[in-house]
Design an enzyme around this catalytic site. Sequence first.
Site, PDB file in Angstrom:
ATOM      1  N   ASN A 199      -8.301  -4.931 -50.680  1.00 32.98           N
ATOM      2  CA  ASN A 199      -6.812  -5.239 -51.665  1.00 32.98           C
ATOM      3  C   ASN A 199      -6.175  -4.599 -51.870  1.00 32.98           C
ATOM      4  OD1 ASN A 199      -8.920  -4.742 -52.973  1.00 32.98           O
ATOM      5  ND2 ASN A 199      -8.629  -5.271 -54.760  1.00 32.98           N
ATOM      6  N   GLU A 221      -3.452  -2.636 -53.374  1.00 32.20           N
ATOM      7  CA  GLU A 221      -1.940  -3.198 -54.412  1.00 32.20           C
ATOM      8  C   GLU A 221      -0.725  -2.264 -53.809  1.00 32.20           C
ATOM      9  OE1 GLU A 221      -4.933  -1.961 -57.926  1.00 32.20           O
ATOM     10  OE2 GLU A 221      -5.744  -3.763 -57.776  1.00 32.20           O
ATOM     11  N   ALA A 231       2.678  -0.858 -57.236  1.00 32.70           N
ATOM     12  CA  ALA A 231       3.242  -0.628 -58.776  1.00 32.70           C
ATOM     13  C   ALA A 231       3.708  -2.047 -58.912  1.00 32.70           C
ATOM     14  CB  ALA A 231       3.793   0.316 -58.411  1.00 32.70           C
ATOM     15  N   GLU A 271      -9.274 -10.690 -48.992  1.00 35.62           N
ATOM     16  CA  GLU A 271      -9.293 -11.889 -48.357  1.00 35.62           C
ATOM     17  C   GLU A 271      -7.904 -12.508 -47.601  1.00 35.62           C
ATOM     18  OE1 GLU A 271     -10.084 -11.294 -51.239  1.00 35.62           O
ATOM     19  OE2 GLU A 271     -11.390 -12.945 -52.225  1.00 35.62           O
ATOM     20  N   CYS A 273      -5.925 -16.822 -52.627  1.00 33.83           N
ATOM     21  CA  CYS A 273      -6.667 -17.163 -50.924  1.00 33.83           C
ATOM     22  C   CYS A 273      -7.489 -18.219 -50.945  1.00 33.83           C
ATOM     23  CB  CYS A 273      -7.659 -15.537 -51.152  1.00 33.83           C
ATOM     24  SG  CYS A 273      -7.228 -14.122 -51.749  1.00 33.83           S
TER      25      CYS A 273
END
Length: 127
Positions: free
Chosen positions: A42, A44, A46, A55, A89
């Site tokens: 993953n 990320e 802000a 995934e 996903c």
Amino acid sequence: MTDKELLTIAREASGRAYVPYSKFAVGAALECRGGRVFTGCNVENAALGDTICAERTACVKAVSEGYRDYVRLAIYAESQNYCMPCGSCRQFLSEFNDGELEILCCKADGRYVSYRLKELLPYTFNY
Ligand code: THU
């Protein structure tokens, strides 16, 4: 490749997660027909809604390299609960799979549960 081996690859991928906000690292290992494996973590942002799940990272990497036929997906997170793929996903993966994709959902102690995509997302959206 065994399930455990694929899950180990997913666990290694979770170590590359960029998760300054949630601190919840997820790793994925997507096995294509023929044996090639694409990993994902993953990533990320802000602007939290712009975060990309592990995934989908793996799936986008595979598609962009010309691989669209998948047989197994391992997902790992250092969690007390089995790490299940989120709804987005599931839908995203269904674009490239008729539902037979086997999804291995792991938790911190290494135990895992296995589902078919069609079990996790019946009546998928398509047109
Ligand atoms: N996450 C994934 O990577 N995969 C999922 O299927 C569910 C959630 C990530 C997104 C975010 O970085 C963190 O987990 C917490 O929601």
